[in-house]
Scaffold this active site. Structure first.
Site, PDB file in Angstrom:
ATOM      1  CE1 TYR A  26      40.194  33.347  42.385  1.00  0.00           C
ATOM      2  CE2 TYR A  26      40.128  31.264  41.222  1.00  0.00           C
ATOM      3  CZ  TYR A  26      39.680  32.078  42.238  1.00  0.00           C
ATOM      4  OH  TYR A  26      38.729  31.606  43.083  1.00  0.00           O
ATOM      5  CD  GLU A  27      38.760  36.766  37.805  1.00  0.00           C
ATOM      6  OE1 GLU A  27      38.948  37.647  36.972  1.00  0.00           O
ATOM      7  OE2 GLU A  27      38.170  35.711  37.551  1.00  0.00           O
TER       8      GLU A  27
END
Lengths: 594, 594
Positions: free
Chosen positions: B441-442
């Site tokens: 994620y990110e």
């Protein structure tokens, strides 16, 4: 959105028919009726059951797990397991390699390797119930009395009864010399066994009528340490029928709660003067158990391989559908909102790392599996010996390298999917959790590495290793015109240098051998992969030169070899350097400095 | 038998006080009252809450997970979270770096880095609720109107209200140009937002009275692609009170079922003409969101680091207790049934790999964190610019390298425990599952690598990279008498060679840059680790030369450097070779050849 598995039969046939030339069944009289057509038919039927019953039970099995019932000390397996196990047992898959005298089909071990891979691609947890049973049958076949064989093997062969191996105790996993379980002789030739076992796979469940435990314990007059351990057969039910008055006091007292393989019952087992029979000679139990452990180690390697195959297939299917961003060289699918992610070099890097490692490792496993058949059944004793040498040498590598890479590949598959890979929806996260145990059980991978450098390499004056190095060297010489053959030559040099370093430094100081063990095992696993890719690429070129109609299949083999040899194999040099850096950086730490 | 965490305050102080010379707070007027004693007191109080409330809620949070209630479209978090979150909020930990004007304490960002690491060591899932809130506050502070700031920041600072970032939609994760959510202007200056978002962390929960969503959407006149995206603030409740008539139609429609971070609510979000306010300029939403994303990426790096710290501590505690087998050089604890497993070189290899990578990566993260403070608050604009250059350049490395290694270290910790590591009992398997998301994620780690080679390296004519390479070069020259300094020099040469290769080949062909991105990022992460270990070893030697009473502490630093530099750092050469092998082995595959 779901886990994907289609048995890679074309790849499997490439190995059996082209790389292994039919598994050398034509040299073995016992297999005179095992024709390529028969092998094909068996594999297709095996693929069918894995792709269907086994796969369908996989996600539900993870969701439900096993349930322990304290009141009855019994264990319920996932609902979907019953039907799938029944189909497997009725298909005769448990008895495939067993002798005909005990109800078996006497087929090549190599086919068992293929079936283990496929069933673990589809459902690793479920595969462990028949898997342990097959291992137990092998052990009983090799070491038990005829009476025990005739009593137990036929009903294990049908899957009516299953098997376990009971080694570990709370105070000893790796170090079996610390075993405390006791076996006291009864008047009738049987023994009364008492003790506690942990980590007993399939130790209690509801898939079969009886469970045949193979238990390590010590006789009253046992010497201390590993030379004082004996092996016993302890059935859950004495007599033919599963009724209360036949119940032997070997109880499941609870289940482990684990990261994965939740459908596999991992039991605490308590023996309370349970009745058992000696298998093999007194105090030689560990020797007998090694029959089963060596088999089990190879099977665990195939579990690692199997899990990564379905993870890769799922990742590939996702990547071919998922559209996200444009190729850095401009739109490749201009009519779509974005390009499929297979255009991105980094996605290809992840996919090809999985694909080429899986195919190298499958080749290594099957090559080893073929040599089991040669070692057991070839008419020429020299051939038998040479083949057995290879099997012994390669067992720790198949176990450790294929499971390390099984984990790595499942993690790369998660990464290929991004966020989707982290959800339950696609099933890869389950594969990653399930496969994680394969690096640990049947001897951690660190123990496999110590077995390799401490026992297998020096055994018989290094005969097996010399023979393998010479074989690879000859193959490289024959194939030196192939692209990237120099990479395989470099890897072989690294392996030879590391072997020399070990025989020099390791002999002087066993801590030097121990610190080198894990990187050495990996160095050897990668070099074997490079050698096998060189051979496979040469076979593919031959097929194309002959005008094969399967151009995509064979071109992929040549390109896979190029990827593996140029992008993966150079790690051998790094591993050699890690070995040569020696023990000092590790051993210099005082306890309080950690 | 349980997860272990004691905040490594001595190690943290070594970095802040010795390596970072107090975080350069003495050069920054804003921090004139931030004395070493104050920092110490803050860290001790932060450690206390992490070691207690946060750790206690970690295993139960994994067990219970979050529950979605379809009738009320609400989410219940694990029971133990409420008290722990309250303690965190009441301790003022959310407002640490916020400006005093909005209720903050205006403390250095570096301390936020330490707190993020410690809270993620103890409870990564729970940390995400305040973590996203802090990120949202940063974004609002940087880009929203004074009216929005005064309305929302003070109540977020107390933890009464929490924040989210709503980017991803089903058809777009990495590729935000594909966003479909719409924002239509209302008459009163607000907007009506409609669309579907997925993967919204803390998107709905029961820990706070209101949730302040920061949502990417497109205005009616938006240009296509990433340049047509605007940013909006959309609160769950309009007005001050959480009552039905204030409910804004931004609904949670379900939760993801994930491998880990089960206590973190990962929501499907549906906006049904929800009221929101524009943050920043129209169509410049992605630019504004990058403020939050860059912060978030650094925080994710610290999550990866944090998880591996408690995994390592648990593995070390286990290894110091567990007795199994004898040292290969003969019994070390002859009065015990076996030696503790720390005598075995392979166990040391696993422990030291974790320990030295964790400490290198912590140094890298804190070094980056310090430069955020310098970049924002130093009086000298050149210093600000130079510091910001480093932060920009290092953000993708901190994110990707620390999370890759977070996963690797948690897996090594599992392996150190063997079977025990695979059970729920010791908590490491949860850490391994939790930390796995940090690589995704990110922005997946592949995307971080592309950001590094595609944006950060060439930015301003390569100014940041030149400056960093020159700094490392100078340090090596100063420290060339230190043991193993030549290893760092070799790594730096590999990094320079790879950088040159990129600027030459990558400029000609962007696919060459893209195929090199991931190995390049790793090469750079390792080289930075080697450089920092060289510096840390020199500081340790200095302390010992001055007669420090903490001999074990400083000797461990010197030995850790020796291990890292001789056994870990040589991988840079392999990564360089992988880069130089080029794109051909990847790009040669036709679609049908996979």
């Amino acid at each position: 959105m779901s886990a994907h598995y289609q048995a890679p039969l074309r790849d499997i046939r490439f190995l059996i028919n082209e790389l292994l030339q039919g598994g050398r069944t034509d040299e073995i009289e016992k297999f005179s009726e095992v024709t390529p057509d028969l092998i094909d038919a068996i594999l297709e039927e095996g693929a069918r059951i894995c792709e269907n019953e086994f796969l369908a039970a996989n996600a539900p099995g993870d969701e439900q797990g096993c349930t322990y019932h304290p009141d009855t000390r019994s264990v319920t397996t996932p609902n979907e397991y019953k039907q799938a196990y029944k189909a497997f047992a009725e298909g005769g898959w448990l008895s495939m390699a067993l002798d005909e005298a005990y109800g078996g089909q006497a087929m090549p071990h190599l086919l068992g390797f293929v079936m283990e891979e496929m069933s673990c691609s589809a459902n690793m947890s479920l595969s462990m119930y028949p898997g342990l049973t097959i291992g137990a049958m092998n052990l009983i076949s090799a070491h038990a009395s005829e009476e025990l064989k005739h009593k137990y093997l036929p009903r294990m062969a049908t899957g009516e009864w299953t098997g376990t191996m009971c080694l570990t105790e709370p105070q000893c996993g790796t170090d079996l010399g610390l075993i405390k379980s006791k076996a006291v002789p009864n008047d009738d030739g049987s023994f009364a066994l008492t003790g506690n076992k942990i980590w007993i796979t399939s130790g209690e469940h509801d898939l079969a009528d009886n469970i045949i435990h193979l238990v390590l314990a010590k006789l009253p007059d046992a010497p201390s340490g590993v030379k004082g351990i004996s092996l016993f057969l302890v059935p859950k039910f004495l007599g033919e029928e599963a009724k209360d008055e036949n119940r032997n006091p070997i109880w499941c007292t609870g289940l482990e709660h684990k990261m994965g393989i939740k459908g596999s019952a991992t039991c605490f087992i308590s023996l309370e003067e349970a009745t058992g029979w000696l298998v093999g000679e007194p105090h030689r139990g560990l020797h007998a158990m090694f029959t089963m452990m060596n088999d089990a180690r190879l099977m665990v390697g195939l579990q690692g391989l199997g899990a990564s195959v379905s993870a890769y297939q799922t990742a590939l299917a996702f990547a071919k559908e998922r559209q996200q961003s444009r190729s850095v060289t401009g739109p490749k699918q201009p009519n779509q909102p974005a390009d499929t992610i297979t255009v991105h070099p980094d996605v290809r890097r992840m996919l090809l790392r999985q694909k080429t490692m899986i195919e190298a490792n499958r080749a290594l496993a099957y090559w080893t599996g073929m040599h089991i058949d040669v070692a057991r059944h070839h008419k020429d004793p020299d051939q038998r010996q040479a083949a057995d040498d290879f099997v012994q040498l390669l067992t720790p590598i198949v176990k450790a390298h294929l499971t390390d890479e099984g984990s790595t590949c499942c993690n790369l598959a998660i990464q290929t999917l991004g966020g989707s890979g982290y959800t339950k929806d696609w099933g890869i996260e389950q594969l990653a959790r399930d496969v994680r145990i394969t690096r640990i059980y049947e001897g951690t991978n660190g123990i496999q590495a110590l077995d390799l450098v401490g026992r297998k390499l020096p055994s018989n004056g290094g005969r097996a290793m010399r023979s393998l190095l010479s074989l690879i060297n000859d193959d490289i010489a024959k194939l030196e015109q192939q692209p990237h053959s120099e990479q395989v030559r470099h890897a072989l040099q690294d392996l030879q240098t590391a072997t020399l370093w070990l025989s020099k430094e390791g002999l002087k100081d066993p801590e030097q051998a121990a610190q080198a063990a894990s990187p050495f095992l990996r160095l050897m696993g990668l070099t074997l992969g490079g050698w096998l890719w060189l051979k496979m690429a040469a076979l593919a070129k031959e097929a194309l030169d002959k005008g094969s109609s399967e151009a995509a299949f064979y071109n992929a083999k040549i390109k896979s070899a190029a990827f593996f040899l140029s992008k993966v194999l150079p790690e051998t040099r790094l591993l050699l350097k890690e070995i040569e850096a020696g023990k000092e950086p590790l051993m210099a730490f005082l306890d309080e400095e950690f």
